[in-house]
Scaffold this motif. Structure first.
Motif, mmCIF file in Angstrom:
data_model
loop_
_atom_site.group_PDB
_atom_site.id
_atom_site.type_symbol
_atom_site.label_atom_id
_atom_site.label_comp_id
_atom_site.label_asym_id
_atom_site.label_seq_id
_atom_site.Cartn_x
_atom_site.Cartn_y
_atom_site.Cartn_z
ATOM 1 N N SER A 21 -2.248 13.284 11.821
ATOM 2 C CA SER A 21 -2.180 13.148 13.286
ATOM 3 C C SER A 21 -1.885 11.723 13.734
ATOM 4 O O SER A 21 -1.681 11.475 14.919
ATOM 5 C CB SER A 21 -3.497 13.608 13.927
ATOM 6 N N GLU A 22 -1.875 10.762 12.799
ATOM 7 C CA GLU A 22 -1.553 9.374 13.144
ATOM 8 C C GLU A 22 -0.581 8.816 12.122
ATOM 9 O O GLU A 22 -0.774 8.980 10.906
ATOM 10 C CB GLU A 22 -2.805 8.504 13.171
ATOM 11 N N VAL A 23 0.487 8.164 12.596
ATOM 12 C CA VAL A 23 1.412 7.485 11.695
ATOM 13 C C VAL A 23 1.564 6.033 12.126
ATOM 14 O O VAL A 23 1.470 5.705 13.317
ATOM 15 C CB VAL A 23 2.804 8.162 11.653
ATOM 16 N N THR A 24 1.795 5.176 11.150
ATOM 17 C CA THR A 24 2.123 3.781 11.410
ATOM 18 C C THR A 24 3.505 3.521 10.841
ATOM 19 O O THR A 24 3.736 3.690 9.639
ATOM 20 C CB THR A 24 1.105 2.832 10.757
ATOM 21 N N GLU A 79 7.579 14.762 10.916
ATOM 22 C CA GLU A 79 7.326 16.170 11.215
ATOM 23 C C GLU A 79 6.697 16.889 10.031
ATOM 24 O O GLU A 79 5.798 17.717 10.194
ATOM 25 C CB GLU A 79 8.641 16.841 11.625
ATOM 26 N N ALA A 80 7.141 16.543 8.819
ATOM 27 C CA ALA A 80 6.553 17.155 7.623
ATOM 28 C C ALA A 80 5.101 16.728 7.455
ATOM 29 O O ALA A 80 4.238 17.532 7.082
ATOM 30 C CB ALA A 80 7.365 16.765 6.390
ATOM 31 N N LEU A 81 4.822 15.461 7.761
ATOM 32 C CA LEU A 81 3.448 14.971 7.670
ATOM 33 C C LEU A 81 2.546 15.681 8.669
ATOM 34 O O LEU A 81 1.423 16.074 8.357
ATOM 35 C CB LEU A 81 3.409 13.461 7.917
ATOM 36 N N VAL A 82 3.027 15.841 9.888
ATOM 37 C CA VAL A 82 2.240 16.523 10.924
ATOM 38 C C VAL A 82 1.972 17.964 10.506
ATOM 39 O O VAL A 82 0.870 18.497 10.724
ATOM 40 C CB VAL A 82 2.969 16.449 12.286
ATOM 41 N N ALA A 83 2.958 18.596 9.893
ATOM 42 C CA ALA A 83 2.767 19.975 9.428
ATOM 43 C C ALA A 83 1.669 20.053 8.369
ATOM 44 O O ALA A 83 1.007 21.082 8.229
ATOM 45 C CB ALA A 83 4.079 20.519 8.868
ATOM 46 N N GLU A 84 1.442 18.944 7.632
ATOM 47 C CA GLU A 84 0.397 18.907 6.616
ATOM 48 C C GLU A 84 -0.970 18.538 7.198
ATOM 49 O O GLU A 84 -1.974 18.567 6.485
ATOM 50 C CB GLU A 84 0.767 17.884 5.543
ATOM 51 N N GLY A 85 -1.016 18.181 8.490
ATOM 52 C CA GLY A 85 -2.287 17.845 9.123
ATOM 53 C C GLY A 85 -2.418 16.417 9.575
ATOM 54 O O GLY A 85 -3.402 16.056 10.224
ATOM 55 N N VAL A 114 0.843 -1.201 0.000
ATOM 56 C CA VAL A 114 0.000 0.000 0.000
ATOM 57 C C VAL A 114 0.874 1.246 0.000
ATOM 58 O O VAL A 114 0.649 2.198 -0.757
ATOM 59 C CB VAL A 114 -0.936 0.003 1.227
ATOM 60 N N HIS A 115 1.883 1.226 0.846
ATOM 61 C CA HIS A 115 2.799 2.368 0.923
ATOM 62 C C HIS A 115 3.541 2.558 -0.399
ATOM 63 O O HIS A 115 3.694 3.685 -0.891
ATOM 64 C CB HIS A 115 3.784 2.145 2.070
ATOM 65 N N ALA A 138 -3.992 10.126 8.314
ATOM 66 C CA ALA A 138 -3.210 8.980 8.779
ATOM 67 C C ALA A 138 -2.226 8.593 7.693
ATOM 68 O O ALA A 138 -2.543 8.652 6.508
ATOM 69 C CB ALA A 138 -4.129 7.801 9.108
ATOM 70 N N ALA A 139 -1.011 8.202 8.085
ATOM 71 C CA ALA A 139 0.032 7.949 7.090
ATOM 72 C C ALA A 139 0.908 6.775 7.491
ATOM 73 O O ALA A 139 1.169 6.542 8.673
ATOM 74 C CB ALA A 139 0.902 9.197 6.906
#
Length: 505
Positions: free
Chosen positions: A206-209, A198-204, A27-28, A160-161
């Motif tokens: 809030s959950e990472v796996t 950190e870049a993902l959080v800056a884009e909004g 998926v990734h 989520a990412a």
């Protein structure tokens, strides 16, 4: 307008469709393939295109049963469509492509590009080369050319990412072909992982796996045995990151420092997917799994002591060559002792190229089926009992998109609890968006979901919900889902719905 005309009518730009099968690593990778194609000027075909695109990419899995038959069946379905539309291209990548290589274009000569797990970044170049040279391009790299997370991406979720921390696997499980297809483990530098988060959080987000074929072996490639626990703790210091999950760990590498990091880091969720495969020491040895029943149950005991509300899920293979009734009873014993919230159960089937496929003592299908049904019945009973313990609890849910198939008719929404249990809840009067957080009281339990039938106790609008709303605003290019094998995986569903890097890790 015919389907052929429609596929080429998006502003005169070539369209693409990516079909994904298998694990969350695929998926990734598909998010990366989509990003590469869009970076090269393609646009995603409308949702439900079902082959009505100028480029159709199959990202394949070699682990699932009959994976090759399914691929060639789908390729055959597209052959007449391609014959009717000059310029249409078909590409096949992923684990099955890495394994079968030239066989694919021999069996399906209308395929334009075949690429492997190590060179997904070459897809746009290979498509163009196939177009110019008017012949199939088969390029399979033997080692990783670029870490996938350095490539462009088109993520499927706004909130989520997936974040890949390693690729490949150093284990030699006798039932698994993934190490041969994904290669030896290669770790990303911790700073690169944290910078991506950190870049993902800056884009909004809030959950990472955190993803890896053997995620908690992270650090072996960079010489730090505690690198994974340090990474979890570092995630806890990222402001705005509300939930951290990871998959899939290996019991061999699951150390006390990881348990401590899980327990002491507020945004690491109380949820663990720990593949068992078998409860029999004899079978585990034949599988070349470097732990035994006592070690496995010891890990579960330590996790429960440190994180009392943790939901633990697992993978189990039934009918491995040589498995006796006594061996199978040992698996049932571990299931009773561990009390998994959920188990993904697989009937063993031969995978060409694996040592297990050549072992003596292959179990008759009838026997495997009977054992499988007994295991499923036991786990269903335990899952229901464990879910009933949630009734009366107050839980914070991250609202999910597309999780509740009946939400439209029941006037409910769905979300994931911190431990990843799926909860359907009464739709609040105020607007609630995927990525927002809702607090509810659990009133009913079923084996595979919970219900919160009363009014929501609290609704918290989040930056993740803002990101979802922005992505889905009129005129925005919203994400489309991916087609997956079983068990179902994909953003935004976090584990335990997803399984290990190779589904039977």
């Amino acid at each position: 307008m015919s389907s052929i005309d429609r596929s080429q009518s998006v502003g005169g730009t070539r369209t693409y469709e990516v079909r994904t099968y298998g694990c969350q690593m695929n998926v990734h990778d598909s998010e990366r393939l989509s990003g590469l194609l869009e970076d090269a000027g393609y646009v995603r075909a409308p949702e439900g295109a079902d082959g009505d695109a100028d480029v159709v990419v199959f990202n394949t899995c070699a682990v699932r049963e009959n994976a090759d038959n399914k691929l060639y069946g789908n390729l055959g379905h597209l052959a007449p469509r391609k014959a009717q539309r000059p310029g249409m291209q078909i590409a096949v990548g992923g684990c099955l492509a890495q394994k079968d290589r030239d066989t694919i274009v021999k069996r399906a000569p209308w395929v334009d590009v075949v690429f492997g797990t190590h060179n997904i970044g070459k897809l746009p170049v290979l498509l163009e080369r196939a177009r110019v040279q008017e012949e199939a391009q088969v390029e399979i790299a033997e080692s990783l050319e670029a870490f996938p997370s350095t490539l462009p991406t088109r993520r499927e979720s706004a909130y989520a990412a997936w974040v890949s921390i390693s690729v490949g696997c150093n284990n030699t499980c006798t039932f698994c072909i993934v190490p041969a297809l994904r290669g030896k483990e290669k770790d990303r530098r911790p700073g690169d992982v944290l910078a991506e988060i950190e870049a993902l959080v800056a884009e909004g987000v809030s959950e990472v796996t955190l993803l890896g074929q053997n995620v908690n072996a992270y650090g072996s490639d960079i010489g730090d045995r505690e690198a994974f626990s340090k990474l979890l703790r570092a995630c806890g210091r990222i402001e705005g990151l509300e939930r951290v999950r990871f998959t899939s760990p290996h019991p061999r590498d699951f150390t006390d420092d990881v348990i401590a990091a899980m327990a002491e880091t507020a945004n690491v969720m109380p949820q663990l997917h720990m593949p068992l495969q078998s409860g029999s020491d004899t079978v585990l040895k034949a599988m070349r799994r470097s732990y035994r029943q006592e070690r496995y149950l010891g890990i579960i005991e330590k996790v429960r002591a440190a994180i009392p509300h943790a939901a633990i899920s697992t993978d189990i293979i039934v009918g491995f060559p040589g498995e006796t009734e006594e061996d199978f009873e040992q698996t049932l014993h571990v299931v009773r002792e561990a009390r998994f919230a959920q188990a993904f159960t697989f009937q063993y089937s031969k995978r060409p190229g694996t040592p297990a496929a050549e072992m003596d003592g292959q179990i008759p299908k009838k026997v495997v089926q009977e054992r499988y049904e007994r295991l499923v019945a036991l786990q269903e009973e335990i899952s229901w009992e464990e879910n009933k313990k949630q009734v009366g609890r107050t839980l914070e849910l991250m609202v999910a998109e597309g999780e509740g198939r009946k939400d439209g008719t029941t006037h409910r929404l769905s979300g994931r609890a911190p431990d990843s249990r799926l909860v359907h809840f009464t739709k609040p009067e105020q607007e609630v968006r995927p990525g927002d957080v809702v607090t509810v009281g659990i009133t009913y339990a079923a084996p595979h979901h919970l219900l919160a039938e009363g009014p929501a106790l609290d609704v918290r609008r989040t930056r993740a919900g803002d990101a979802w709303e922005k992505r889905n605003a009129p005129g925005a290019s919203g994400p489309a889902g991916v087609m997956l094998g079983l068990p179902k995986v994909g953003v935004p569903e976090p584990l335990p719905v997803a399984t290990g890097g190779c589904a039977i890790d």
